[in-house]
Design an enzyme around this catalytic site. Structure first.
Site, PDB file in Angstrom:
ATOM      1  N   ASP A  47      11.847  38.489 -24.914  1.00 16.79           N
ATOM      2  CA  ASP A  47      11.301  37.853 -26.107  1.00 16.79           C
ATOM      3  C   ASP A  47      12.244  38.076 -27.286  1.00 16.79           C
ATOM      4  OD1 ASP A  47       8.583  36.783 -27.399  1.00 16.79           O
ATOM      5  OD2 ASP A  47       9.499  38.239 -28.752  1.00 16.79           O
TER       6      ASP A  47
ATOM      7  N   TYR B 240      15.571  37.490 -35.363  1.00 18.68           N
ATOM      8  CA  TYR B 240      15.995  38.820 -34.905  1.00 18.68           C
ATOM      9  C   TYR B 240      17.522  38.950 -34.951  1.00 18.68           C
ATOM     10  CZ  TYR B 240      11.290  39.069 -32.730  1.00 18.68           C
ATOM     11  OH  TYR B 240       9.952  39.054 -32.463  1.00 18.68           O
TER      12      TYR B 240
ATOM     13  N   LYS C 158      11.924  31.938 -31.108  1.00 14.66           N
ATOM     14  CA  LYS C 158      10.963  31.504 -32.131  1.00 14.66           C
ATOM     15  C   LYS C 158      11.674  30.851 -33.311  1.00 14.66           C
ATOM     16  CE  LYS C 158       8.456  35.694 -30.963  1.00 14.66           C
ATOM     17  NZ  LYS C 158       9.534  36.681 -30.822  1.00 14.66           N
TER      18      LYS C 158
ATOM     19  N   HIS D  93       7.246  30.933 -35.449  1.00 21.18           N
ATOM     20  CA  HIS D  93       7.181  32.391 -35.642  1.00 21.18           C
ATOM     21  C   HIS D  93       6.011  32.826 -36.544  1.00 21.18           C
ATOM     22  CE1 HIS D  93      10.085  36.056 -35.507  1.00 21.18           C
ATOM     23  NE2 HIS D  93       8.839  36.449 -35.484  1.00 21.18           N
TER      24      HIS D  93
END
Ligand code: A2P
Length: 283
Positions: free
Chosen positions: A48, A53, A78, A111
């Site tokens: 994930d 990120y 996301k 997200h």
């Protein structure tokens, strides 16, 4: 469930490995690649990540280098808040896919919901973004689509405006923050819940009541939290860069929490949550 490869089935019939490897706060680079290699060795097949990120290139690189057949892997990314809207969502997906070096994603999520300002405006923003995900799904670039951090009052208008309902909602969920209301809505709507921060980012691990229950199953509190998510029908996404912990977090298939203990854990008062409320965050 016998191991991390075992699957839950999404509403469209697509299978999702029941345990995922979270990569939040894992910076791009060798540390992320090493952690993913340990996770692959420990049996994780579900990874994930997210544009936000900043580690999609490393995630993609580690998976490619592993030589594991793409069809055995399940990869989620996301769409970040600044990319909401139809055209920008399509462009953001393209950028994520390129960074990951993949031809398709297994799951793509919005997200965080747009949730600020007049209802018509944020609802339209979410609906426009969702139309892009529907297109990507219909054209085969992604096997399943969903949302993250949506509460029932964000999901309801989205589902009214959409042709394809979300298949997944990824929310913060752990003992001390069981998210009963959102989970109930998702269950009734056929939306699979994924749990981010199933360990409350480590905040719940020293809780005496959880320690006592964990001792009775000869497991750690982290394993108890992960198992509690699984037995609630949710996909836990624990994050760790520490090899022993990565392995420990996948070793949750040798015990069952009793119905009584499941209830006790679910009934703990709220504690250990991140404090990030989808209606309050400023992104
Ligand atoms: P680290 O990455 O340094 O190993 P969550 O998944 O709930 O967000 O929790 C992630 C945090 O919990 C990270 O700080 C991670 O540290 C830590 N963590 C992950 N697994 C364990 C474990 N089995 N025992 C203790 N701490 C853990």
């Amino acid at each position: 469930m016998n191991g991390p490869h075992d699957t839950f089935v999404l509403r469209n019939g697509y299978e999702i490995p029941c345990l995922g490897f979270g990569t939040w706060k894992m910076p791009e680079g060798q540390e992320a690649i090493d952690a993913i290699n340990v996770a692959l060795d420990a049996g994780y097949r579900h990874f994930d990540t997210a544009a936000a990120y900043g580690n999609e290139e490393s995630v993609g690189k580690a998976l490619k280098q592993s030589g594991i057949d793409r069809r055995e892997l399940f990869v989620t990314s996301k769409l970040w808040a600044s990319d909401r809207g139809y055209e920008s969502a399509l462009a953001a997906f393209d950028a994520s896919l390129k960074k990951l070096g993949l031809e398709y994603l297994d799951l793509y999520l919005i997200h965080w919901p747009a949730a600020k300002g007049p209802d018509e405006e944020w609802q339209k923003e979410n609906a426009d973004t969702w139309r892009a995900l529907e297109k990507l799904y219909s054209e085969g670039y992604v096997r399943a689509i969903g949302v993250s951090n949506f509460k029932a009052h964000h999901l309801e208008p989205l589902m009214k405006a959409s042709e394809i309902d979300p298949m997944v909602n990824q929310i913060e969920m752990h003992p001390g923050f069981p998210q009963q209301e959102t989970r109930k809505f998702c269950d009734l709507s056929g939306i699979l819940v994924e749990a981010w921060s199933p360990l409350g980012q480590g905040r719940v691990l020293d809780d005496d009541r959880l320690v006592q229950i964990a001792v009775s199953y000869d497991c750690t509190v982290a394993q108890l939290c992960i198992r509690w998510c699984l037995q609630n029908g949710a996909v836990p996404l624990p994050k760790s860069i520490t090899p022993e912990r990565i392995r420990e977090n996948a070793d949750v298939f040798r015990f069952d929490i009793s119905a009584d203990d499941m209830r006790k854990i679910s009934e703990l008062e709220q504690f250990g949550m991140s404090g990030l409320d989808p209606d309050e965050v400023d992104f």
